[in-house]
Design a protein around this motif. Structure first.
Motif, PDB file in Angstrom:
ATOM      1  N   ILE A  52     -15.202   0.454  29.200  1.00 18.72           N
ATOM      2  CA  ILE A  52     -14.770   1.677  29.347  1.00 18.72           C
ATOM      3  C   ILE A  52     -15.938   2.807  29.334  1.00 18.72           C
ATOM      4  O   ILE A  52     -15.912   3.666  29.893  1.00 18.72           O
ATOM      5  N   ALA A  53     -17.183   2.212  28.791  1.00 17.63           N
ATOM      6  CA  ALA A  53     -18.357   3.007  28.813  1.00 17.63           C
ATOM      7  C   ALA A  53     -18.776   3.027  30.274  1.00 17.63           C
ATOM      8  O   ALA A  53     -19.536   3.849  30.778  1.00 17.63           O
ATOM      9  N   LYS A  54     -18.441   1.946  31.013  1.00 18.82           N
ATOM     10  CA  LYS A  54     -19.077   2.031  32.387  1.00 18.82           C
ATOM     11  C   LYS A  54     -18.087   3.067  33.360  1.00 18.82           C
ATOM     12  O   LYS A  54     -18.665   3.483  34.330  1.00 18.82           O
ATOM     13  N   ALA A 179      -7.093  -1.968  27.637  1.00 21.15           N
ATOM     14  CA  ALA A 179      -8.218  -1.002  28.141  1.00 21.15           C
ATOM     15  C   ALA A 179      -9.072  -1.615  29.180  1.00 21.15           C
ATOM     16  O   ALA A 179      -9.489  -0.698  30.099  1.00 21.15           O
ATOM     17  N   ILE A 180      -9.129  -2.839  29.246  1.00 19.00           N
ATOM     18  CA  ILE A 180     -10.040  -3.801  30.341  1.00 19.00           C
ATOM     19  C   ILE A 180      -9.291  -3.384  31.661  1.00 19.00           C
ATOM     20  O   ILE A 180      -9.890  -3.246  32.732  1.00 19.00           O
ATOM     21  N   ILE A 181      -7.887  -3.719  31.756  1.00 23.78           N
ATOM     22  CA  ILE A 181      -7.073  -3.795  32.906  1.00 23.78           C
ATOM     23  C   ILE A 181      -7.050  -2.448  33.493  1.00 23.78           C
ATOM     24  O   ILE A 181      -7.459  -2.001  34.716  1.00 23.78           O
ATOM     25  N   ILE A 182      -7.215  -1.304  32.627  1.00 23.21           N
ATOM     26  CA  ILE A 182      -7.181   0.239  33.149  1.00 23.21           C
ATOM     27  C   ILE A 182      -8.385   0.393  33.611  1.00 23.21           C
ATOM     28  O   ILE A 182      -8.689   1.199  34.661  1.00 23.21           O
ATOM     29  N   SER A 183      -9.513   0.089  32.810  1.00 25.08           N
ATOM     30  CA  SER A 183     -11.047   0.451  33.469  1.00 25.08           C
ATOM     31  C   SER A 183     -11.194  -0.374  34.726  1.00 25.08           C
ATOM     32  O   SER A 183     -11.777   0.132  35.591  1.00 25.08           O
ATOM     33  N   VAL A 184     -10.687  -1.675  35.247  1.00 28.74           N
ATOM     34  CA  VAL A 184     -10.809  -2.281  36.224  1.00 28.74           C
ATOM     35  C   VAL A 184     -10.093  -1.668  37.308  1.00 28.74           C
ATOM     36  O   VAL A 184     -10.572  -1.546  38.483  1.00 28.74           O
ATOM     37  N   ILE A 185      -8.746  -1.281  37.007  1.00 34.24           N
ATOM     38  CA  ILE A 185      -8.189  -0.531  38.062  1.00 34.24           C
ATOM     39  C   ILE A 185      -8.925   0.813  38.280  1.00 34.24           C
ATOM     40  O   ILE A 185      -8.724   1.119  39.803  1.00 34.24           O
ATOM     41  N   HIS A 189     -14.233  -3.115  39.027  1.00 33.29           N
ATOM     42  CA  HIS A 189     -15.313  -3.884  38.623  1.00 33.29           C
ATOM     43  C   HIS A 189     -14.970  -4.400  37.203  1.00 33.29           C
ATOM     44  O   HIS A 189     -14.135  -3.447  36.393  1.00 33.29           O
ATOM     45  N   ILE A 190     -15.346  -5.638  36.957  1.00 28.81           N
ATOM     46  CA  ILE A 190     -15.041  -6.021  35.568  1.00 28.81           C
ATOM     47  C   ILE A 190     -16.474  -6.398  35.013  1.00 28.81           C
ATOM     48  O   ILE A 190     -17.236  -7.286  35.515  1.00 28.81           O
ATOM     49  N   TYR A 191     -16.699  -6.057  33.544  1.00 30.30           N
ATOM     50  CA  TYR A 191     -17.953  -6.444  32.919  1.00 30.30           C
ATOM     51  C   TYR A 191     -17.714  -7.251  31.516  1.00 30.30           C
ATOM     52  O   TYR A 191     -16.494  -6.939  31.206  1.00 30.30           O
ATOM     53  N   ALA A 192     -18.702  -7.934  31.181  1.00 34.38           N
ATOM     54  CA  ALA A 192     -18.685  -8.775  29.906  1.00 34.38           C
ATOM     55  C   ALA A 192     -17.500  -9.477  29.730  1.00 34.38           C
ATOM     56  O   ALA A 192     -17.092  -9.908  28.663  1.00 34.38           O
ATOM     57  N   ILE A 193     -16.958 -10.276  30.586  1.00 35.32           N
ATOM     58  CA  ILE A 193     -15.928 -11.191  30.758  1.00 35.32           C
ATOM     59  C   ILE A 193     -16.368 -12.448  31.336  1.00 35.32           C
ATOM     60  O   ILE A 193     -16.826 -12.375  32.428  1.00 35.32           O
ATOM     61  N   ASN A 194     -16.375 -13.523  30.398  1.00 29.41           N
ATOM     62  CA  ASN A 194     -16.632 -14.811  30.947  1.00 29.41           C
ATOM     63  C   ASN A 194     -16.177 -15.903  30.209  1.00 29.41           C
ATOM     64  O   ASN A 194     -15.287 -15.689  29.589  1.00 29.41           O
ATOM     65  N   VAL A 195     -16.853 -17.102  30.175  1.00 28.70           N
ATOM     66  CA  VAL A 195     -16.165 -18.116  29.447  1.00 28.70           C
ATOM     67  C   VAL A 195     -15.998 -17.923  27.986  1.00 28.70           C
ATOM     68  O   VAL A 195     -14.958 -18.224  27.260  1.00 28.70           O
TER      69      VAL A 195
END
Length: 225
Positions: A52-54, A179-185, A189-195
């Motif tokens: 969201i900050a992005k 919130a992540i889905i909305i920000s990606v739309i 881009h997607i950030y801070a998501i990993n294993v």
């Protein structure tokens, strides 16, 4: 003599609770510092704040505070009452936690933890999530003061899901996922998501439930609404 013995028991019990509480903050801070310094994915609420900050002019620190404040309001709505002590506890908890995460993360980076080979870093990142889950188990059982998000999990866990940490954790993860889905739309881009994020999503709740039973099992949930 009996009164003296009871007072000693109460003092010992309070001392143990304080020890458990300090340990829980230490474990939670160290676990979060591990995931941050390894850069292999943040927990979902942190990842949501990053994304969201992005797409907004709001800083990450401010976004984390705003999300915590919103959750405090949600907790009040669910409980249908204003508990000043609870609110102050939510706000106070964030202070030593935030300071320790910063200290631990800085020291871990200085030690070169991010330069370890990938399998070791993945193991340590998952270990960080495990430490966070154990910490949540401890301070939820003590129930003196909680992070607002963990307080939300505690509330719905016993109010709606018969004590199931797995279901409650998944429900608590729903808002940051949205919130992540909305920000990606918006940003594509997607950030801070990993294993580490995936491991936290799948395993953090169950680990909390397991820790309730095997980590200091004599410590029971206290002061539940």
């Amino acid at each position: 003599m009996k009164v003296t013995q009871n007072r000693n028991l109460e003092t010992t019990s309070m001392g143990l609770l304080l020890g458990y509480f300090i340990l829980s903050i230490f474990l939670n801070s160290l676990g979060n510092a591990l995931t941050v310094s390894l850069n292999l994915g943040s927990a979902l609420w942190t990842a949501a704040a990053v994304n969201i900050a992005k797409i907004t002019p709001i800083s990450l620190s401010a976004m984390l505070f705003i999300s915590g404040f919103i959750v405090i309001i949600v907790n009040l709505v669910i409980l249908k009452k204003v508990n000043v002590k609870r609110i102050l506890g939510n706000l106070i908890f964030m202070t030593p936690f935030s300071i320790l995460v910063g200290i631990f993360a800085t020291e871990l980076v200085k030690l070169g933890i991010h330069s370890l080979n990938l399998p070791v870093r993945i193991f340590l990142d998952c270990l960080g999530v495990v430490l966070i889950a154990i910490a949540i188990s401890l301070y939820q059982r003590i129930n003196w003061m909680l992070h607002p998000i963990d307080d939300l999990m505690q509330i719905i866990r016993f109010k709606y899901f018969k004590g199931s940490s797995t279901i409650a954790q998944l429900v608590t993860f729903t808002p940051p996922i949205v919130a992540i889905i909305i920000s990606v739309i918006v940003s594509h881009h997607i950030y801070a998501i990993n294993v580490g994020t995936i491991f936290a999503l799948l395993c953090q709740g169950p680990i909390v439930g397991i820790a309730d039973k095997i980590v200091f099992p004599s410590l029971k949930h206290r002061n539940l609404d």
